[in-house]
Write an enzyme that holds these catalytic residues in place. Structure first.
Site, PDB file in Angstrom:
ATOM      1  CB  ILE A 151      -0.961   0.010   1.215  1.00 25.71           C
ATOM      2  CG1 ILE A 151      -0.195  -0.149   2.537  1.00 25.71           C
ATOM      3  CG2 ILE A 151      -2.019  -1.058   1.062  1.00 25.71           C
ATOM      4  CD1 ILE A 151      -1.091  -0.084   3.764  1.00 25.71           C
ATOM      5  N   GLY A 152       2.187   1.147   0.009  1.00 29.50           N
ATOM      6  CA  GLY A 152       3.008   2.357  -0.043  1.00 29.50           C
ATOM      7  C   GLY A 152       4.471   2.048   0.128  1.00 29.50           C
ATOM      8  N   GLY A 192       8.392   4.385   0.931  1.00 27.74           N
ATOM      9  CA  GLY A 192       9.041   5.661   1.193  1.00 27.74           C
ATOM     10  C   GLY A 192      10.542   5.520   1.158  1.00 27.74           C
ATOM     11  N   GLY A 193      11.222   6.526   1.668  1.00 25.92           N
ATOM     12  CA  GLY A 193      12.678   6.538   1.608  1.00 25.92           C
ATOM     13  C   GLY A 193      13.335   5.476   2.459  1.00 25.92           C
ATOM     14  CG  MET A 194      14.147   5.816   6.033  1.00 22.14           C
ATOM     15  SD  MET A 194      14.152   6.305   7.751  1.00 22.14           S
ATOM     16  CE  MET A 194      12.446   6.673   8.018  1.00 22.14           C
ATOM     17  CB  ALA A 195      10.010   1.322   5.616  1.00 18.93           C
ATOM     18  CB  VAL A 231       3.620   0.763   4.091  1.00 18.75           C
ATOM     19  CG1 VAL A 231       2.486   0.513   5.071  1.00 18.75           C
ATOM     20  CG2 VAL A 231       4.606   1.769   4.667  1.00 18.75           C
ATOM     21  CE  LYS A 260       6.718   3.020   7.766  1.00 17.50           C
ATOM     22  NZ  LYS A 260       6.831   4.461   8.061  1.00 17.50           N
ATOM     23  CG  ASP A 274       9.840  13.126   8.402  1.00 16.18           C
ATOM     24  OD1 ASP A 274       9.865  14.183   7.748  1.00 16.18           O
ATOM     25  OD2 ASP A 274       9.878  12.007   7.876  1.00 16.18           O
TER      26      ASP A 274
END
Length: 642
Positions: free
Chosen positions: A15-16, A18-21, A23, A38, A132
């Site tokens: 479902i998504g 990002g820069g680190m993980a 999801v 995550k 953040d």
């Protein structure tokens, strides 16, 4: 990605990322609930310091129980996969909401703002600074409940993260000035970022943009936010005042804690005017050049005053005055030089320093993510080819040049081959087919099974009730087709009542979900006549709905006095029931209703509507018989025994 983590979490869908993980949506097989997981990116898995902080911060954030904070359920590791299990929020993040709707209504934006502030207040009271805060980390549920995610994760990031300015952590469009400088960060830093989020909700865009993250960060340090340019004119002045105070450059000029902010929001909600007018100019941050101008004007005035007094003093005094002027001019020059060097150092440091980075492995990552991470260090991105590839998701990277581990630097261009997903195929109709046959059909169509759920149905067990996507729609090759499969008809269990000692009338009332089977009559002088002596299914047990129970009813036998001189004649009477009847109880009584000679429950549709009842009497005798259907008088007939 594995289909199951630690034999507990079943991965359902991505479902998504990002820069680190990444999801994923998943199901906890133990608690039978949907969760979000995550999973840390592979490039961070070898950084022991990062992993330790990642887990520690995640565990710390798990203690932040609050309705506006995404709950943390579990932290774990499966081989080289590190993950955090969180609450699944059915909705979208605030960034996507702004992209979809543009600028939000200010009342709605203020409500979201208040919910985020309450989450931050809870975190700050527990000594946790988010660092953040951005719309991407704020989830909005379908019932408009705002939940802040990723508490503590940003704190766990080290200088090994690509998206850095010096050693600064966070998302550059929402940086506080102290984050951009790499200075001391506290809870007011979260409130500054929250102010930028409020600006974006009201304006539909962020206040600062630039060619590189460094340029954007410097704008947070040096440039004022233009509140008149993008904020709609109909926004109440108190909301603008609140926005001014949140986004001050100096930490001491902002709200000092989230509680103060919540209090002001509640005043606005209750139409209580806030006293912001006199503070607007105080909150307005001055640039370095304006400060220099004020300083030069002040010292120039002092020099002029000294010159005006020169003619009134003695010659010996002139030497002292000249020396003082030189001192003032020296101080002025030093201050201007100091400010200029500082300003130039901030803006030009990247022109003289070329930093080399190690090229990450971007295969299977999104193009958007790779572009964001590379552009943050000044590396350009070019798409070389767009190819169909069912093994790689759409808009994810298939191949890269240069290869992972190579050295890259600012100004360089890297090239990617990007997936267009699988080739388009038509979904076959699988409804009313078995799972086994559906699996073969999917393979022939280059599709695969998705999520399978089971429901009770009148269709045979194992038969597909419905599918998603629907039949004859066009999807990518390799798409998973979700099924709902029949579990067969639902078997409802009901409790058998204890009928012993009750009458047949009582039994019919109590057996709502069950039926009466065969009725036999026996005599027991120790029991009351007409009561049930025994039942075929024991009271208290559970049986399938609709099951029939056989009963034994107590009936006293009459002592018959035989009259040898009279002959007993056997006959029968017949009558018809309505063909529209279903199941009815038929009772035939002899004489004036004193005695029932026939008592049966008849299924008219199965047995027919003609009823025949055997009777007997003495030769020459005439008897009357009354017929009742479901306890209602139906007919009366007379029989002569000849």
């Amino acid at each position: 990605m594995k289909k199951m983590l630690n034999n507990r979490y079943e991965i359902l869908d991505k479902i998504g990322d990002g820069g680190m993980a990444f999801v994923y949506k998943a199901r906890c097989t133990i608690l039978n609930r949907v969760v979000a997981i995550k999973v840390l990116r592979p490039e961070f898995s070898d950084d022991e310091e990062f992993l330790l902080k990642f887990k520690n911060e995640a565990l710390a954030s798990a203690g932040l129980a609050h309705p506006n904070i995404v709950n943390i359920y579990d932290v774990g590791q499966d081989e080289d996969i590190n993950y955090i299990v969180m609450e699944y929020v059915d909705g979208m993040n605030l960034k996507d909401l702004i992209k979809k709707k543009g600028a939000l209504d200010y009342s709605y934006a203020l409500d979201i703002m208040k919910q985020i502030a309450m989450a931050l207040n809870q975190a700050h009271k527990n000594g946790i600074v988010h660092r953040d805060i951005k719309p991407h980390n704020i989830l909005i549920s379908k019932d408009n409940l705002a939940k802040v995610a990723d508490f503590g994760i940003a704190k766990a990031t080290t200088s090994s993260t690509i998206t850095v300015v010096g050693n600064v952590i966070g998302s550059v469009h929402y940086f506080s000035p102290e984050q951009a400088r790499g200075g001391y960060i506290d809870k007011t830093s979260d409130l500054y970022s929250l102010g930028i989020v409020l600006y974006e909700m009201l304006a539909g865009k962020v206040p600062f943009k630039g060619d590189t993250p460094v340029n954007i960060a410097l704008k947070h340090i040096n440039e004022d936010i233009d509140f008149e340019k993008d904020i709609p004119t109909d926004i109440p002045k108190d909301i603008k005042g609140l926005l001014y105070k949140l986004t001050q450059k100096k930490q001491s000029d902002r709200y000092q804690n989230a509680y103060e902010l919540i209090n002001d929001i509640e005043h606005i909600e209750n139409n209580i005017e806030l006293d912001f007018e006199e503070d607007y100019e105080l909150y307005h941050t001055q640039k370095l050049d304006s400060l220099n101008e004020e300083l030069k004007a002040s010292i120039s005035k002092e020099i002029k005053e000294e010159g005006a007094n020169t003619n009134m003093r003695k010659k010996s005094k002139n030497k002292i005055s000249s020396k003082k002027k030189m001192t003032i001019l020296g101080v002025l020059f030093a201050l201007i030089l100091s400010f200029s060097i500082t300003f130039i150092a901030y803006n030009l440091k990247d022109l003289f320093i070329t930093k080399n980075y190690e090229m990450p492995d971007f295969e299977n990552n999104t193009l958007e993510d790779a572009t964001s991470r590379l552009e943050s260090i000044g590396v350009s991105v070019q798409v070389r080819n767009e190819l169909y590839d069912s093994a790689v998701e759409k808009n994810h990277i298939i191949d890269q040049i240069p290869a992972a581990g190579s050295s890259i630097r600012k100004g360089q261009t890297v090239k990617f081959d990007v997936s267009k997903g699988g080739e388009p195929v038509t979904v076959p109709n699988l409804v009313r087919k078995t799972l086994d046959s559906a699996e073969n059909i999917l393979k022939e169509s280059d599709l695969k099974e998705g999520v399978i759920d089971y429901e009770f149905s009148s269709l045979p067990e194992g038969t597909i009730i419905s599918q998603k996507p629907r039949a004859f729609t066009e999807v990518e090759e390799g798409t998973g087709i979700d099924f709902i499969v029949s579990k067969g008809e639902e078997v409802k269990l009901v409790r058998v009542p204890d009928l012993v000692g009750k009458t047949l009338e009582d039994a019919r009332i109590l057996l709502v979900d069950l039926g009466i089977g065969k009725i036999k009559y026996e005599e027991n002088k120790n029991k009351k006549e007409g009561v049930i002596l025994n039942q075929s299914l024991k009271g208290g047990q559970h049986v399938e709905e609709g099951k029939k129970i056989d009963l034994i009813v107590n009936e006293y036998k009459e002592e018959k006095v035989e009259e040898p001189s009279k002959k007993i004649i056997e006959k029968q009477i017949s009558f018809a029931l309505s063909e529209e009847e279903q199941t009815v109880r038929v009772v035939v009584k002899e004489g004036n209703g004193a005695k029932a000679i026939y008592d049966k429950t008849i299924n008219v549709q199965e047995s027919g509507n003609m009823i025949t009842v055997p009777i007997q009497g003495y030769e020459g005798e005439t008897k009357e018989y009354e017929i009742y259907v479901d306890n209602a008088f139906y007919a009366k007939t007379t029989a002569e025994f000849k």
